[in-house]
Design a protein around this motif. Structure first.
Motif, mmCIF file in Angstrom:
data_model
loop_
_atom_site.group_PDB
_atom_site.id
_atom_site.type_symbol
_atom_site.label_atom_id
_atom_site.label_comp_id
_atom_site.label_asym_id
_atom_site.label_seq_id
_atom_site.Cartn_x
_atom_site.Cartn_y
_atom_site.Cartn_z
ATOM 1 N N LEU A 123 0.850 -1.196 0.000
ATOM 2 C CA LEU A 123 0.000 0.000 0.000
ATOM 3 C C LEU A 123 0.883 1.242 0.000
ATOM 4 C CD1 LEU A 123 -2.492 -1.434 2.605
ATOM 5 C CD2 LEU A 123 -3.113 -0.806 0.256
ATOM 6 N N PRO A 146 -3.533 7.391 -0.061
ATOM 7 C CA PRO A 146 -3.405 6.927 -1.446
ATOM 8 C C PRO A 146 -4.749 6.995 -2.182
ATOM 9 C CG PRO A 146 -3.211 5.082 0.083
ATOM 10 C CD PRO A 146 -3.195 6.337 0.903
ATOM 11 N N ALA A 147 -5.840 6.964 -1.422
ATOM 12 C CA ALA A 147 -7.152 7.077 -2.061
ATOM 13 C C ALA A 147 -7.301 8.461 -2.714
ATOM 14 C CB ALA A 147 -8.252 6.843 -1.037
ATOM 15 N N ASN A 160 -1.470 -3.352 -6.071
ATOM 16 C CA ASN A 160 -2.652 -2.765 -6.720
ATOM 17 C C ASN A 160 -2.304 -2.146 -8.075
ATOM 18 O OD1 ASN A 160 -4.892 -2.813 -4.548
ATOM 19 N ND2 ASN A 160 -3.098 -2.046 -3.457
ATOM 20 N N LEU A 161 -3.023 -2.559 -9.086
ATOM 21 C CA LEU A 161 -2.879 -1.901 -10.396
ATOM 22 C C LEU A 161 -3.989 -0.859 -10.482
ATOM 23 C CD1 LEU A 161 -2.298 -4.226 -13.466
ATOM 24 C CD2 LEU A 161 -0.694 -2.701 -12.339
ATOM 25 N N ASP A 206 -11.998 -5.213 -4.020
ATOM 26 C CA ASP A 206 -13.216 -4.479 -3.634
ATOM 27 C C ASP A 206 -14.473 -5.137 -4.180
ATOM 28 O OD1 ASP A 206 -11.296 -2.719 -2.718
ATOM 29 O OD2 ASP A 206 -11.583 -1.279 -4.341
ATOM 30 N N GLY A 244 -10.498 -6.028 5.493
ATOM 31 C CA GLY A 244 -10.956 -5.144 6.562
ATOM 32 C C GLY A 244 -11.483 -5.853 7.797
ATOM 33 N N TYR A 285 -7.012 -4.939 10.151
ATOM 34 C CA TYR A 285 -6.260 -4.467 11.316
ATOM 35 C C TYR A 285 -6.147 -5.546 12.397
ATOM 36 C CZ TYR A 285 -6.819 0.221 9.314
ATOM 37 O OH TYR A 285 -6.787 1.323 8.502
HETATM 38 P P1 C2E Z 1 -7.574 -1.121 -1.145
HETATM 39 O O1 C2E Z 1 -6.798 -1.727 -2.261
HETATM 40 O O2 C2E Z 1 -8.952 -1.624 -0.930
HETATM 41 O O3 C2E Z 1 -6.682 -1.294 0.146
HETATM 42 C C1 C2E Z 1 -7.187 -1.620 1.399
HETATM 43 C C2 C2E Z 1 -7.371 -0.375 2.232
HETATM 44 O O4 C2E Z 1 -8.040 -0.734 3.426
HETATM 45 C C3 C2E Z 1 -6.039 0.232 2.661
HETATM 46 O O5 C2E Z 1 -6.239 1.637 2.754
HETATM 47 C C4 C2E Z 1 -5.837 -0.379 4.039
HETATM 48 O O6 C2E Z 1 -4.966 0.368 4.867
HETATM 49 C C5 C2E Z 1 -7.265 -0.342 4.549
HETATM 50 N N1 C2E Z 1 -7.507 -1.357 5.584
HETATM 51 C C6 C2E Z 1 -6.949 -2.578 5.696
HETATM 52 N N2 C2E Z 1 -7.449 -3.239 6.759
HETATM 53 C C7 C2E Z 1 -8.365 -2.420 7.328
HETATM 54 C C8 C2E Z 1 -9.222 -2.545 8.476
HETATM 55 O O7 C2E Z 1 -9.246 -3.548 9.182
HETATM 56 N N3 C2E Z 1 -10.037 -1.494 8.730
HETATM 57 C C9 C2E Z 1 -10.028 -0.353 7.981
HETATM 58 N N4 C2E Z 1 -10.852 0.631 8.317
HETATM 59 N N5 C2E Z 1 -9.233 -0.213 6.889
HETATM 60 C C10 C2E Z 1 -8.415 -1.244 6.577
HETATM 61 P P2 C2E Z 1 -5.185 2.657 2.158
HETATM 62 O O8 C2E Z 1 -3.801 2.176 2.395
HETATM 63 O O9 C2E Z 1 -5.572 3.997 2.667
HETATM 64 O O10 C2E Z 1 -5.438 2.566 0.611
HETATM 65 C C11 C2E Z 1 -6.606 3.070 0.037
HETATM 66 C C12 C2E Z 1 -6.719 2.687 -1.389
HETATM 67 O O11 C2E Z 1 -5.722 3.321 -2.193
HETATM 68 C C13 C2E Z 1 -6.497 1.182 -1.650
HETATM 69 O O12 C2E Z 1 -7.675 0.483 -1.355
HETATM 70 C C14 C2E Z 1 -6.140 1.178 -3.107
HETATM 71 O O13 C2E Z 1 -7.297 1.251 -3.893
HETATM 72 C C15 C2E Z 1 -5.376 2.463 -3.261
HETATM 73 N N6 C2E Z 1 -3.936 2.186 -3.216
HETATM 74 C C16 C2E Z 1 -3.101 2.084 -2.168
HETATM 75 N N7 C2E Z 1 -1.844 1.819 -2.566
HETATM 76 C C17 C2E Z 1 -1.874 1.734 -3.908
HETATM 77 C C18 C2E Z 1 -0.893 1.486 -4.927
HETATM 78 O O14 C2E Z 1 0.304 1.258 -4.661
HETATM 79 N N8 C2E Z 1 -1.313 1.492 -6.228
HETATM 80 C C19 C2E Z 1 -2.631 1.711 -6.548
HETATM 81 N N9 C2E Z 1 -2.959 1.696 -7.847
HETATM 82 N N10 C2E Z 1 -3.575 1.947 -5.626
HETATM 83 C C20 C2E Z 1 -3.206 1.965 -4.321
#
Ligand code: C2E
Ligand code: CA
Ligand code: CA
Length: 454
Positions: free
Chosen positions: A226, A239-240, A279-280, A342, A399, A420
């Motif tokens: 991530l 990152p979102a 993640n792509l 997702d 999640g 988490y």
């Molecule tokens: P995602 O791919 O669905 O990644 C999972 C998100 O859920 C991550 O948020 C993670 O920190 C969060 N998460 C994991 N476990 C839990 C939990 O138990 N509870 C809660 N509330 N959240 C949890 P993050 O890191 O903020 O990333 C958000 C989104 O950003 C990712 O959703 C993904 O779509 C995108 N993203 C992050 N890194 C990359 C990357 O390197 N490349 C691309 N293309 N997208 C990325």
């Protein structure tokens, strides 16, 4: 408007055509001339006017499916309808392809722009008669009001394009007027974009890793990478926010390649049986060079493609199905596995699961966090798990935050989990410490098990 604006499109020389031969409407050159003339007129009388951009949704597939003659016929019918439904004094032009522009001299403010937008949208959504069949289309609209949204022609059109882009991003048949809030957001994203570009150059965007475990025995199977970025002025940026920004501004490739390189380097320090999930972004699934570039990075890093999983979303796959399918095919051929991320949140179509070849499905957190309290979510999760079983797909629940959720998903037959409860994302060093502790705990548990059974 400046003299430069008026002269900017003189490339065709005097007498260059201002007519679009297909529809008989004015073309882009005519649009520029008329907008500039209207602006000059309004210089003395400071009343605003509005420019609209109209773009058909899903026109290209229709053109591909029914042929360009049918496509041309639709464009002519659209031209006709637009002329008929816009107020007297309006000027309709065809930009290029399936994009039209309308100058609305008597639309002064957002409310009226929206009202005319809904009217145009309704008129364009009625069926198109192609002789032997009817076709339905929707249209997205973007409005910009002079002079607020731009005093120069190019600025005004850029604002209209921004508004249109926002409509498109929200789905089909949407209407957006360029407002002060959008202008403010645009300034903010430009600031963010500059900071992010700098961060990439200075190697300040990092990658963290979150464990994905077996729900039966909580053993780590791999990690999802991530992206993480903390800016000196802006602080933590999710990152979102910054991934979509990099996509929109066209530098997601650079960002993603840097991240994959870092993630692959980290994965090489883990036990060889652990996978790396990466993640792509949706823009990457539209770019046919993605497969070869991804494989080149793995090869340079020395990571076996069989250790990589790529997470993609349904929406991204649907946006450009043919290219996405080819990319997925090439990557799988090389041994990379594909996860559908997702799951359940996109414009889900179960048919897609048959059309595309995936290896794994990740059930979205929205269902997981409701599973212990909401019967509907529980049923959905059950259904997804049993469907995946039938299709021979692995399932990960995202999640997971509590022991109860983990236990329930395990009981429902979900093989893998992430959240988490099992571990928050950590940097490369933190991940190694996590693994060290994990294997210690695991061997202690095995030892205890042996003692008990012995
Ligand atoms: P995602 O791919 O669905 O990644 C999972 C998100 O859920 C991550 O948020 C993670 O920190 C969060 N998460 C994991 N476990 C839990 C939990 O138990 N509870 C809660 N509330 N959240 C949890 P993050 O890191 O903020 O990333 C958000 C989104 O950003 C990712 O959703 C993904 O779509 C995108 N993203 C992050 N890194 C990359 C990357 O390197 N490349 C691309 N293309 N997208 C990325
Ligand atoms: Ca993901
Ligand atoms: Ca996800």
């Amino acid at each position: 408007m400046s003299a430069a604006d008026m002269a900017a499109d003189d490339s065709g020389g005097a007498g260059a055509s201002v007519i679009d031969p297909l529809t008989g409407l004015g073309n882009q050159r005519r649009l520029r001339e008329d907008v500039c003339a209207l602006a000059a007129e309004r210089a003395a009388d400071p009343a605003p006017f509005t420019v609209a951009l109209v773009n058909l949704d899903g026109f290209k597939p229709i053109n591909d499916l029914f042929g360009s003659m049918a496509g041309d016929e639709i464009l002519c019918q659209v031209a006709h309808r637009l002329k008929a439904c816009t107020p007297d004094g309006s000027i309709v032009t065809r930009h290029d392809g399936d994009e039209f522009a309308i100058i609305l001299p008597l639309i002064f403010e957002a409310g009226s722009a929206e009202r005319i937008g809904y009217l145009i949208k309704d008129v364009l959504s009625a069926p198109y008669d192609l002789g032997d069949r009817n076709v339905r289309l929707s249209a997205s609209l973007g409005f910009a009001i002079y002079p607020f949204a731009g005093e120069e022609f190019s600025d005004l059109m850029k604002s209209a394009e921004t508004a249109l882009y926002r409509s498109k991003r929200r789905g089909r048949g949407q209407i957006t007027v360029y407002t002060r809030e959008i202008a403010q957001e645009m300034r903010h994203s430009t600031q963010l974009e500059q900071a992010l570009r700098n961060a990439i150059i200075h190697d300040a965007v990092d990658v963290h890793f979150q464990p994905i475990v077996s729900l039966a025995d909580h053993q780590v199977l791999g990690f999802e990478a991530l992206a993480r970025w903390i800016d000196a002025d802006l602080g933590f940026v999710s990152p979102a926010i910054f991934v979509p920004l990099a996509e929109e501004r066209g530098f997601i490739d650079t960002l993603s390649e840097t991240l994959l390189r870092k993630a692959a380097d980290a994965a090489l320090t883990w036990p060889r049986d652990l996978f790396l999930s990466f993640n792509l972004s949706s823009a990457q699934l539209k770019d046919s060079s993605t497969a070869s570039r991804t494989l080149a990075i793995l090869s340079a890093a020395g990571l076996d493609p069989a250790r990589l999983e790529l997470e993609i979303t349904e929406t991204a796959v649907m946006a450009c199905a043919k290219t996405a399918n080819a990319i997925i095919g090439d990557l799988r051929q090389a041994g990379v596995r594909i996860s559908l991320d997702d799951f359940g949140t996109g414009q889900s179509s179960l048919g897609r699961l048959r059309e595309f070849t995936f290896d794994k499905v990740k059930i979205d957190r929205a269902f997981v966090s409701a599973i212990t309290t909401d019967r509907v979510s529980e049923h959905i999760v059950r259904a997804v798990i049993s469907m995946c079983e039938g299709l021979n797909l692995k399932v990960v629940a995202e999640g997971i935050e509590t022991e109860a959720e983990a236990a329930m998903l395990d009981a429902l037959g979900c093989a893998m989990g992430q959240g988490y409860y099992f571990g928050k994302p950590a940097d490369a060093a933190g991940t190694l410490r996590y693994l060290y502790r994990h294997y210690q705990d695991l061997s202690a548990a095995r030892h205890k098990g042996m003692m008990l059974s012995g």
